[in-house]
Motif scaffolding. Structure first.
Motif, PDB file in Angstrom:
ATOM      1  N   ARG A  24       0.465 -10.914   2.294  1.00  0.00           N
ATOM      2  CA  ARG A  24       0.961  -9.538   2.392  1.00  0.00           C
ATOM      3  C   ARG A  24       2.174  -9.451   3.311  1.00  0.00           C
ATOM      4  O   ARG A  24       3.107  -8.701   3.058  1.00  0.00           O
ATOM      5  CB  ARG A  24      -0.156  -8.586   2.838  1.00  0.00           C
ATOM      6  N   GLU A  25       2.177 -10.221   4.386  1.00  0.00           N
ATOM      7  CA  GLU A  25       3.320 -10.223   5.300  1.00  0.00           C
ATOM      8  C   GLU A  25       4.539 -10.878   4.649  1.00  0.00           C
ATOM      9  O   GLU A  25       5.673 -10.440   4.869  1.00  0.00           O
ATOM     10  CB  GLU A  25       2.955 -10.968   6.586  1.00  0.00           C
ATOM     11  N   CYS A  62       4.451  -5.382   7.414  1.00  0.00           N
ATOM     12  CA  CYS A  62       3.345  -4.508   7.009  1.00  0.00           C
ATOM     13  C   CYS A  62       2.073  -4.750   7.821  1.00  0.00           C
ATOM     14  O   CYS A  62       1.243  -3.859   7.937  1.00  0.00           O
ATOM     15  CB  CYS A  62       3.052  -4.670   5.520  1.00  0.00           C
ATOM     16  N   THR A  91       1.662  -5.107  -3.487  1.00  0.00           N
ATOM     17  CA  THR A  91       1.396  -6.082  -2.436  1.00  0.00           C
ATOM     18  C   THR A  91      -0.096  -6.231  -2.196  1.00  0.00           C
ATOM     19  O   THR A  91      -0.613  -7.346  -2.064  1.00  0.00           O
ATOM     20  CB  THR A  91       2.093  -5.663  -1.128  1.00  0.00           C
ATOM     21  N   GLN A 121       2.286  -0.446   6.120  1.00  0.00           N
ATOM     22  CA  GLN A 121       2.992   0.263   5.056  1.00  0.00           C
ATOM     23  C   GLN A 121       3.392  -0.687   3.927  1.00  0.00           C
ATOM     24  O   GLN A 121       4.559  -0.975   3.737  1.00  0.00           O
ATOM     25  CB  GLN A 121       4.229   0.968   5.623  1.00  0.00           C
ATOM     26  N   GLU A 122       2.414  -1.220   3.203  1.00  0.00           N
ATOM     27  CA  GLU A 122       2.745  -2.052   2.058  1.00  0.00           C
ATOM     28  C   GLU A 122       2.461  -1.300   0.764  1.00  0.00           C
ATOM     29  O   GLU A 122       1.756  -0.293   0.753  1.00  0.00           O
ATOM     30  CB  GLU A 122       1.982  -3.384   2.079  1.00  0.00           C
ATOM     31  N   HIS A 171       5.775  -8.300   2.055  1.00  0.00           N
ATOM     32  CA  HIS A 171       6.220  -7.031   2.636  1.00  0.00           C
ATOM     33  C   HIS A 171       6.343  -7.215   4.149  1.00  0.00           C
ATOM     34  O   HIS A 171       5.464  -6.787   4.905  1.00  0.00           O
ATOM     35  CB  HIS A 171       5.206  -5.935   2.301  1.00  0.00           C
TER      36      HIS A 171
END
Length: 309
Positions: free
Chosen positions: A203-204, A210, A220, A215-216, A207
């Motif tokens: 996820r990082e 995040c 994502t 805030q993704e 995005h």
């Protein structure tokens, strides 16, 4: 009247409710494929392809047979996921030595160690639930032939999860309910370390930032959750095959080593990867749904202030 506002205002309350949403979404999204996977793993000989098992189950037992045993995980999923996500949050921060303030995300080392501890702890609840679920998934109707598409040839039927639990208690006692606990710990502890680490890292990467601001996008969440599920299943799959066989047929194996040796001797090392394709496909769908539902619910129930209630 004041319980729910105060409950949801706490991190425990939010994690509990969001974990319940995530777990329920995951069970409902992937349960039919889970039934197919269990039957593939417990089949003897060369094993049948997923689509063959799917066709035979629907044709001989009806489509609802794919959801047999779902009541057990659904009934426990809220509590199980509440424990899992809250335990992970606590342990990952405790081990996340790079975090300098409460607003900083835990380090990836903390994420992996927190996931490892979470996987080990949750097996106390998960082991009996999966035992009951597997017994129901491998169950076939008495009117069918003795070849039960991966149930070991048995035709004993149970009315539901409580009936299975009572039967196990009568024949094996409390020890029987926790059959397979050792192999479940061996499977889940490292698998959850890989699971949470892959999710946080992915996820990082998709995005940046995040993990700190939360805030993704939905894309994502779905992709990171799906890849986390796939990675965790691949790393632990042979152990899952052994676990399914031990819990599915308590009369055949004396333990983990016996099950492993007999399965490999009789069917070759390929048996340890039987059903992997089904498991990977299910894992992507299920864990994408879990993390999307979890993250979405967590944001929706965070109050701006107590007056919102």
């Amino acid at each position: 009247m004041e319980f729910w506002p105060e409950f949801l205002a706490s991190s425990w309350g939010r994690e509990f409710v969001a974990g319940g949403f995530g777990g329920t979404a995951g069970v409902m999204a992937g349960y039919p494929l889970d039934t197919v996977r269990i039957r593939q793993q417990n089949s003897t000989g060369g094993g049948a392809a997923a689509y063959q098992i799917l066709r035979r189950v629907v044709a001989t037992e009806g489509p609802f047979a794919l959801y047999r045993g779902m009541a057990a995980p659904i009934a426990s999923v809220t509590f199980q996921n509440a424990i899992a996500f809250q335990t992970y949050a606590i342990l990952s921060r405790a081990f996340g030595t790079n975090a300098t303030s409460s607003n900083d995300p835990p380090s990836y080392k903390g994420v992996a160690l927190g996931g490892f501890g979470t996987g080990a702890i949750q097996t106390l609840l998960l082991c009996p639930v999966e035992l009951i679920k597997i017994r129901l998934q491998l169950q076939t109707k008495p009117i069918t032939t003795n070849q039960s598409y991966g149930s070991g040839g048995g035709t004993t039927t149970h009315k539901g999860p409580l009936d299975v639990a009572r039967s196990i208690f009568r024949s094996e006692g409390l020890r029987g309910i926790y059959r397979g606990l050792g192999i479940t710990v061996l499977r889940d502890a490292p698998a959850h370390a890989v699971y949470f680490w892959t999710y946080e890292y992915t996820r990082e990467s998709l995005h940046p930032g995040c993990r700190k601001n939360g805030q993704e996008s939905f894309r994502t969440m779905l992709l990171a959750g799906g890849l986390a599920g796939v990675a965790s299943w691949i790393c632990c799959y042979p152990l899952d095959v052994v676990k399914t066989r031990i819990q599915g047929r308590s009369d055949l194996y004396t333990g983990i080593v016996d099950c492993f040796r007999r399965s490999v001797r009789e069917e070759g090392y390929n048996v340890l990867w039987r059903g992997l394709g089904t498991a990977v496909m299910r894992a992507f769908i299920v864990n994408g749904a879990i993390f999307t539902a979890y993250e979405t619910a967590l944001r929706c129930i965070v109050p701006n202030n107590k007056d919102d209630f």
